[in-house]
Enzyme design. Structure first.
Site, PDB file in Angstrom:
ATOM      1  N   LYS A  52       0.827  -1.205   0.000  1.00  0.00           N
ATOM      2  CA  LYS A  52       0.000   0.000   0.000  1.00  0.00           C
ATOM      3  C   LYS A  52       0.863   1.257   0.000  1.00  0.00           C
ATOM      4  O   LYS A  52       0.539   2.242  -0.670  1.00  0.00           O
ATOM      5  CB  LYS A  52      -0.942  -0.022   1.211  1.00  0.00           C
ATOM      6  CG  LYS A  52      -2.033  -1.083   1.091  1.00  0.00           C
ATOM      7  CD  LYS A  52      -2.725  -1.375   2.406  1.00  0.00           C
ATOM      8  CE  LYS A  52      -3.715  -2.521   2.254  1.00  0.00           C
ATOM      9  NZ  LYS A  52      -4.308  -2.948   3.526  1.00  0.00           N
ATOM     10  N   GLN A  96      -4.906  -1.881   9.739  1.00  0.00           N
ATOM     11  CA  GLN A  96      -4.564  -3.179   9.157  1.00  0.00           C
ATOM     12  C   GLN A  96      -5.069  -4.296  10.073  1.00  0.00           C
ATOM     13  O   GLN A  96      -4.663  -4.404  11.226  1.00  0.00           O
ATOM     14  CB  GLN A  96      -3.054  -3.290   8.951  1.00  0.00           C
ATOM     15  CG  GLN A  96      -2.623  -4.569   8.261  1.00  0.00           C
ATOM     16  CD  GLN A  96      -3.156  -4.699   6.839  1.00  0.00           C
ATOM     17  OE1 GLN A  96      -3.179  -3.734   6.090  1.00  0.00           O
ATOM     18  NE2 GLN A  96      -3.607  -5.884   6.472  1.00  0.00           N
ATOM     19  N   ASP A 119     -11.464   2.402   4.229  1.00  0.00           N
ATOM     20  CA  ASP A 119     -11.691   0.954   4.138  1.00  0.00           C
ATOM     21  C   ASP A 119     -13.178   0.610   4.136  1.00  0.00           C
ATOM     22  O   ASP A 119     -13.563  -0.524   3.858  1.00  0.00           O
ATOM     23  CB  ASP A 119     -11.012   0.229   5.311  1.00  0.00           C
ATOM     24  CG  ASP A 119      -9.777  -0.548   4.869  1.00  0.00           C
ATOM     25  OD1 ASP A 119      -9.653  -0.827   3.667  1.00  0.00           O
ATOM     26  OD2 ASP A 119      -8.950  -0.877   5.729  1.00  0.00           O
TER      27      ASP A 119
END
Length: 285
Positions: A52, A96, A119
């Site tokens: 990322k 994460q 997200d």
């Protein structure tokens, strides 16, 4: 059989994002910013975060990774999120997953400002997706829809079977398909006779993390398969949840693993972060 090439499409999307970042910077002086929280030393999580970061670098984003030890406290993570929520240079915040067992993941995700929830895991954005309103959509299912659109695959009226009911992939995938007027069936670990359901699929979406779960006798001829699973075999090879060599012979379209859905997930993270940056720049004017 035609491959659904997510690697090629993601590269095309990144080129568009590069141009949009330059345009945003020239008009506002702002650069999209993404902050990532990485807890512990899980190799897979660290690899994803590194991918990322590299993607952010390619398109001209500002990015920062907050690396934390696996024994970090709930309060310490919460304080970091609050700091990022209030930082005007950060447009997107990514946690994460998975987090260590001592951390209340639900509370952590709910603490992220919905306007920075790139997200799409905050209940606010989940609710907007479910009701068909604009918001941030989880990157993997959003990437799947973009990939289908690229190949002019219309899900309207099609029998779409989603195998896997996670909050990250299965549930939002089903919501996006419903919003696009597909007929949707969701299967999960408690589904009886999975084959009976998958044989009915015009388009089959699989994301559970089980090597060779879907075999050739479980799908009909001409099926479209989106393999969202990613598994590493004992010899180090990356494979999906579908027995690709045998099942692909019956497909009209199928995603490869790697090179299918994976690159699209990162492309959508970049797209969501750019979307957040544009919205934030409007607010600052």
């Amino acid at each position: 059989m035609q491959l659904l090439d997510g690697k090629a499409l993601s590269a095309k999307i990144e080129k568009t994002i590069v141009d949009e970042v330059k345009d945003l910077k020239s008009k506002t002086g702002l650069v999209p910013g993404l902050a990532v929280i990485l807890v512990g030393q899980d190799p897979a999580s660290a690899a994803y975060v590194n991918m990322k970061k590299k993607a952010c670098d390619r398109v001209g984003f500002y990015s920062v990774t907050h690396e934390m030890p696996s024994d970090i406290s709930q309060a310490a993570i919460e304080n970091t999120i609050k700091m990022m929520n209030g930082n005007p240079n950060i447009d997107g915040i990514l946690i994460q997953l998975p987090l260590p067992s001592q951390i209340d993941t639900t509370k952590i995700l709910e603490l992220v400002e919905p306007s920075k929830d790139v997200d799409g895991f905050h209940p606010y954005n989940v609710g907007r997706l479910t009701t068909g309103l604009d918001g941030f959509v989880p990157c993997t299912p959003l990437g799947v829809m973009k990939l289908l659109a690229e190949y002019n695959i219309d899900v309207k009226g099609k029998n779409c079977v989603v195998v896997g009911a996670s909050n990250i992939v299965g549930k939002p995938m089903a919501s996006l398909l419903l919003n696009a007027n597909a007929t949707v069936e969701i299967c999960h670990i408690f589904t009886d006779n999975l084959k009976k359901h998958t044989l009915n699929a015009d388009i089959l979406f699989v994301g559970v993390g089980v090597v060779n779960l879907i075999k050739e006798d479980m799908v009909k001829d001409g099926v479209i398969i989106v393999d969202i699973g990613i598994n590493r075999t004992n010899d180090g090879k990356l494979v999906g949840d579908v027995d690709f060599d045998r099942v692909s012979k019956k497909c009209s379209y199928i995603t490869p693993v790697p090179g299918g859905v994976g690159p699209m997930t990162i492309a959508m993270l970049l797209s969501n972060t750019l979307k957040a940056a544009k919205a934030n720049s409007e607010e600052r004017r």
